[in-house]
Design an enzyme around this catalytic site. Structure first.
Site, PDB file in Angstrom:
ATOM      1  N   ASN A  46       0.842  -1.349  -0.046  1.00 36.68           N
ATOM      2  CA  ASN A  46      -0.108   0.040  -0.049  1.00 36.68           C
ATOM      3  C   ASN A  46       0.870   1.014  -0.088  1.00 36.68           C
ATOM      4  OD1 ASN A  46      -1.869   2.084   0.292  1.00 36.68           O
ATOM      5  ND2 ASN A  46      -2.364   1.397   2.696  1.00 36.68           N
ATOM      6  N   TRP A  47       1.170   2.062  -1.184  1.00 41.85           N
ATOM      7  CA  TRP A  47       1.979   3.112  -1.252  1.00 41.85           C
ATOM      8  C   TRP A  47       1.258   4.247  -0.675  1.00 41.85           C
ATOM      9  CZ3 TRP A  47       4.639   3.221  -6.692  1.00 41.85           C
ATOM     10  CH2 TRP A  47       5.427   2.348  -6.798  1.00 41.85           C
ATOM     11  N   LYS A  48      -0.004   4.291  -0.067  1.00 41.75           N
ATOM     12  CA  LYS A  48      -0.759   5.268   0.479  1.00 41.75           C
ATOM     13  C   LYS A  48      -0.571   6.381  -0.645  1.00 41.75           C
ATOM     14  CE  LYS A  48       0.158   3.379   4.842  1.00 41.75           C
ATOM     15  NZ  LYS A  48      -0.001   3.576   6.178  1.00 41.75           N
ATOM     16  N   HIS A  54      -9.593   0.840   5.066  1.00 33.77           N
ATOM     17  CA  HIS A  54      -8.295   0.923   5.746  1.00 33.77           C
ATOM     18  C   HIS A  54      -8.592   1.960   6.821  1.00 33.77           C
ATOM     19  CE1 HIS A  54      -4.240   2.455   6.318  1.00 33.77           C
ATOM     20  NE2 HIS A  54      -3.868   1.236   5.781  1.00 33.77           N
ATOM     21  N   GLU A  93      -6.821   4.426   7.810  1.00 32.75           N
ATOM     22  CA  GLU A  93      -6.870   5.818   7.666  1.00 32.75           C
ATOM     23  C   GLU A  93      -8.145   6.340   6.821  1.00 32.75           C
ATOM     24  OE1 GLU A  93      -3.048   5.445   5.587  1.00 32.75           O
ATOM     25  OE2 GLU A  93      -2.250   4.824   7.533  1.00 32.75           O
ATOM     26  N   GLU A 152      -5.322  -5.209  10.576  1.00 35.07           N
ATOM     27  CA  GLU A 152      -4.510  -4.298  10.754  1.00 35.07           C
ATOM     28  C   GLU A 152      -4.615  -3.416  12.091  1.00 35.07           C
ATOM     29  OE1 GLU A 152      -2.446  -2.930   6.818  1.00 35.07           O
ATOM     30  OE2 GLU A 152      -4.175  -1.782   7.068  1.00 35.07           O
ATOM     31  N   GLY A 160       2.506   2.279  10.687  1.00 41.55           N
ATOM     32  CA  GLY A 160       3.452   3.325  10.586  1.00 41.55           C
ATOM     33  C   GLY A 160       4.209   3.579  11.744  1.00 41.55           C
ATOM     34  N   SER A 162       3.313  -2.197  10.105  1.00 42.25           N
ATOM     35  CA  SER A 162       4.786  -2.248  10.395  1.00 42.25           C
ATOM     36  C   SER A 162       5.434  -3.648  10.141  1.00 42.25           C
ATOM     37  CB  SER A 162       5.185  -2.022  11.743  1.00 42.25           C
ATOM     38  OG  SER A 162       4.568  -0.506  12.070  1.00 42.25           O
ATOM     39  N   GLY A 208       2.748  -1.213   4.209  1.00 43.42           N
ATOM     40  CA  GLY A 208       2.993   0.104   3.986  1.00 43.42           C
ATOM     41  C   GLY A 208       4.204   0.652   3.561  1.00 43.42           C
ATOM     42  N   GLY A 209       4.894   1.256   4.538  1.00 48.40           N
ATOM     43  CA  GLY A 209       6.200   2.070   4.194  1.00 48.40           C
ATOM     44  C   GLY A 209       7.127   0.850   3.776  1.00 48.40           C
TER      45      GLY A 209
HETATM   46  C1  PEP Z   1      -0.804   0.056   5.869  1.00 46.73           C
HETATM   47  O1  PEP Z   1      -0.853   1.215   5.671  1.00 46.73           O
HETATM   48  O2  PEP Z   1      -1.597  -0.590   5.617  1.00 46.73           O
HETATM   49  C2  PEP Z   1       0.432  -0.368   6.481  1.00 46.73           C
HETATM   50  C3  PEP Z   1       0.383  -1.552   7.315  1.00 46.73           C
HETATM   51  O3  PEP Z   1       1.298   0.384   6.790  1.00 46.73           O
HETATM   52  P1  PEP Z   1       2.870   0.132   7.659  1.00 46.73           P
HETATM   53  O4  PEP Z   1       3.300  -1.198   7.059  1.00 46.73           O
HETATM   54  O5  PEP Z   1       3.720   1.302   7.163  1.00 46.73           O
HETATM   55  O6  PEP Z   1       2.766   0.236   9.005  1.00 46.73           O
END
Ligand code: PEP
Length: 251
Positions: free
Chosen positions: A12-14, A99, A101, A169, A175, A214, A235-236
């Site tokens: 997920n590049w957000k 999600h 967010e 999640e 994050g 994470s 994500g990251g």
């Molecule tokens: C996400 O945004 O779905 C996520 C899991 O982010 P991260 O891996 O950066 O925690």
């Protein structure tokens, strides 16, 4: 047991990336080509502006491209929104829905997520439905209840006719560099499996239960070996091809 399920590693590049970020996609394609056969499916969900170009760049590789959200309607007076049909037309195969967010920043309720799931299915997309508790809810001992309610309300009844993909999640792990301990991940994934089997039968047994929050190259192996974890939503660590590839190859 679900050990035969082919894992999905989804990135997920957000709201990150302009055209230059497609070089990371190209690099990932090269890494996957060099690796040959891989044991998991691979998905990248870039910003909507990159979906069409990403799908073109991913052609001829195992990388699939997905959206990060869609509107519940096919078209209409919804300035700034993107429909599931549009994502599909642009080259997406999947879409992330609900999600945390989106739930926090846009007030998305589970009922709204359920409508989006139906729109995605109608458009030919595979939805990835996100659920997860906040830190306060976990501290209050309500994590299982919160996730059960989100699952009950976010998944429409006809979800059982398709490939179910749910991402657990925990909001406090996204994050932050913090992850639940493996026992807590195993317990939540077993809880979700039981709920999905109870409601959807065989489709619940075959559901892919992703963990997200994470996930990094150094913790992916342990997380992905956990019972009922059938992949990851990253994500990251999906922004750089080398990191994402390291996670893909341990799956
Ligand atoms: C996400 O945004 O779905 C996520 C899991 O982010 P991260 O891996 O950066 O925690």
């Amino acid at each position: 047991m679900q050990e035969q399920l082919r894992p999905l590693i989804a990135g997920n590049w957000k709201m990150n990336g302009t055209g230059a970020a497609l070089e990371q996609l190209a690099h990932l394609k090269t890494l996957l080509e060099e690796a040959g056969e891989i044991a998991s499916d691979v998905l990248i969900c870039p910003p909507a502006t990159l979906i069409h170009r990403a799908a073109q760049r991913a052609e001829g590789s195992p990388i699939r491209i997905g959206g990060q959200d869609c509107h519940a309607k096919v078209s209409g007076a919804h300035t700034g929104d993107v429909s599931a049909t549009m994502l599909f037309d642009a080259g997406a195969s999947h879409v992330i829905l609900g999600h945390s967010e989106r739930r926090a920043d846009h007030g998305e309720t589970s009922a709204m997520v359920s409508e989006k799931v139906q729109a995605a299915l109608a458009a030919g997309l595979v939805p990835i439905v996100c659920v997860g508790e906040t830190e306060a809810e976990r501290e209050q001992g309500r994590a299982n209840q919160v996730v059960a309610e989100q699952l009950a309300q976010s998944l429409p009844d006809d979800f059982g006719n398709t490939q179910i993909i749910v991402a657990y999640e925990p909001v406090w792990a996204i994050g932050t560099g913090r992850t639940p301990n493996i026992g807590d991940i195993a317990e939540m994934h077993a809880h979700m499996r039981a709920l999905l089997v109870e409601r959807f039968g065989a489709a619940g047994e075959a559901a892919l239960l992703l963990y997200g929050g994470s996930v990094k190259p150094d913790n992916a192996g342990e997380i992905l070996r956990t019972a009922n974890v059938n992949g990851a939503l990253v994500g990251g660590a999906s922004l750089l091809a080398n990191d994402f590839f390291s996670i893909i190859v341990v799956a």
